[in-house]
Design a protein around this motif. Structure first.
Motif, mmCIF file in Angstrom:
data_model
loop_
_atom_site.group_PDB
_atom_site.id
_atom_site.type_symbol
_atom_site.label_atom_id
_atom_site.label_comp_id
_atom_site.label_asym_id
_atom_site.label_seq_id
_atom_site.Cartn_x
_atom_site.Cartn_y
_atom_site.Cartn_z
ATOM 1 N N PRO A 38 0.803 -1.228 0.000
ATOM 2 C CA PRO A 38 0.000 0.000 0.000
ATOM 3 C C PRO A 38 0.837 1.279 0.000
ATOM 4 N N GLU A 39 2.082 1.191 0.472
ATOM 5 C CA GLU A 39 2.959 2.365 0.513
ATOM 6 C C GLU A 39 3.705 2.562 -0.805
ATOM 7 N N GLY A 40 3.666 1.572 -1.689
ATOM 8 C CA GLY A 40 4.465 1.618 -2.904
ATOM 9 C C GLY A 40 3.785 2.344 -4.042
ATOM 10 N N VAL A 41 4.583 2.694 -5.029
ATOM 11 C CA VAL A 41 4.080 3.345 -6.237
ATOM 12 C C VAL A 41 3.136 2.367 -6.922
ATOM 13 N N ALA A 42 1.953 2.838 -7.251
ATOM 14 C CA ALA A 42 0.915 2.040 -7.912
ATOM 15 C C ALA A 42 0.570 0.793 -7.090
ATOM 16 N N GLY A 43 0.879 0.805 -5.796
ATOM 17 C CA GLY A 43 0.534 -0.314 -4.931
ATOM 18 C C GLY A 43 1.375 -1.546 -5.130
ATOM 19 N N GLN A 44 2.452 -1.444 -5.916
ATOM 20 C CA GLN A 44 3.237 -2.637 -6.220
ATOM 21 C C GLN A 44 4.699 -2.560 -5.815
ATOM 22 N N SER A 45 5.273 -1.386 -5.757
ATOM 23 C CA SER A 45 6.723 -1.342 -5.587
ATOM 24 C C SER A 45 7.141 -1.764 -4.182
ATOM 25 N N LEU A 46 8.317 -2.375 -4.132
ATOM 26 C CA LEU A 46 8.893 -2.756 -2.844
ATOM 27 C C LEU A 46 9.389 -1.508 -2.128
ATOM 28 N N ARG A 47 9.437 -1.586 -0.825
ATOM 29 C CA ARG A 47 9.931 -0.454 -0.040
ATOM 30 C C ARG A 47 11.441 -0.319 -0.250
ATOM 31 N N HIS A 48 11.881 0.853 -0.674
ATOM 32 C CA HIS A 48 13.304 1.114 -0.888
ATOM 33 C C HIS A 48 13.980 1.281 0.470
ATOM 34 N N VAL A 49 15.081 0.578 0.652
ATOM 35 C CA VAL A 49 15.805 0.627 1.925
ATOM 36 C C VAL A 49 17.141 1.349 1.780
ATOM 37 N N TRP A 50 17.926 1.009 0.756
ATOM 38 C CA TRP A 50 19.264 1.571 0.661
ATOM 39 C C TRP A 50 19.796 1.422 -0.750
ATOM 40 N N THR A 51 20.551 2.428 -1.196
ATOM 41 C CA THR A 51 21.289 2.384 -2.460
ATOM 42 C C THR A 51 22.682 2.934 -2.197
ATOM 43 N N MET A 52 23.694 2.126 -2.477
ATOM 44 C CA MET A 52 25.060 2.509 -2.195
ATOM 45 C C MET A 52 25.417 3.851 -2.819
ATOM 46 N N SER A 53 25.058 4.053 -4.105
ATOM 47 C CA SER A 53 25.448 5.283 -4.789
ATOM 48 C C SER A 53 24.758 6.520 -4.246
ATOM 49 N N GLU A 54 23.680 6.338 -3.498
ATOM 50 C CA GLU A 54 22.966 7.492 -2.940
ATOM 51 C C GLU A 54 23.453 7.869 -1.538
#
Length: 109
Positions: free
Chosen positions: A90-106
């Motif tokens: 329910p928190e994801g884009v269009a109700g489908q995306s996984l929750r973003h936790v971490w990206t090394m480059s960011e």
């Protein structure tokens, strides 16, 4: 440009057939995806679990556009014999995306 991850699951016993279908995705589907603002889509498989990485200008707008595209409708109908569905978030884009936790480059030091 946004990047998001999706999770879907295959119907038991369809793993090899699913991979065969993706050995060469219909060129007209890729054209429709590009027209909708999706610049890249990768899929990884672990057993029956599929993990997708999508790069799009606006994923929600792309999904809305593709929903009315006859090529995408045929593809979705065809793939429904392999895929149980996408995980709901329910928190994801269009109700489908996984929750973003971490990206090394960011990460900043």
């Amino acid at each position: 440009m946004t990047r998001l991850a999706l999770h879907s699951r295959l119907i038991p016993g369809t793993e090899e057939a699913y991979e065969r279908e993706h050995a060469r995705v219909w060129p007209e589907l890729i054209t429709a995806m590009h027209a909708a603002g999706i610049s890249d889509w990768s899929i990884w498989r672990s057993g029956r679990d599929l993990f997708h990485l999508v790069v799009a200008d606006d994923f929600e707008a792309a999904v809305a556009q593709l929903k009315h595209d006859p090529v995408d409708q045929r593809w979705q109908q065809h793939m429904s014999q392999f895929v149980e569905g996408f995980a709901e978030n329910p928190e994801g884009v269009a109700g489908q995306s996984l929750r973003h936790v971490w990206t090394m480059s960011e990460q900043t030091e």
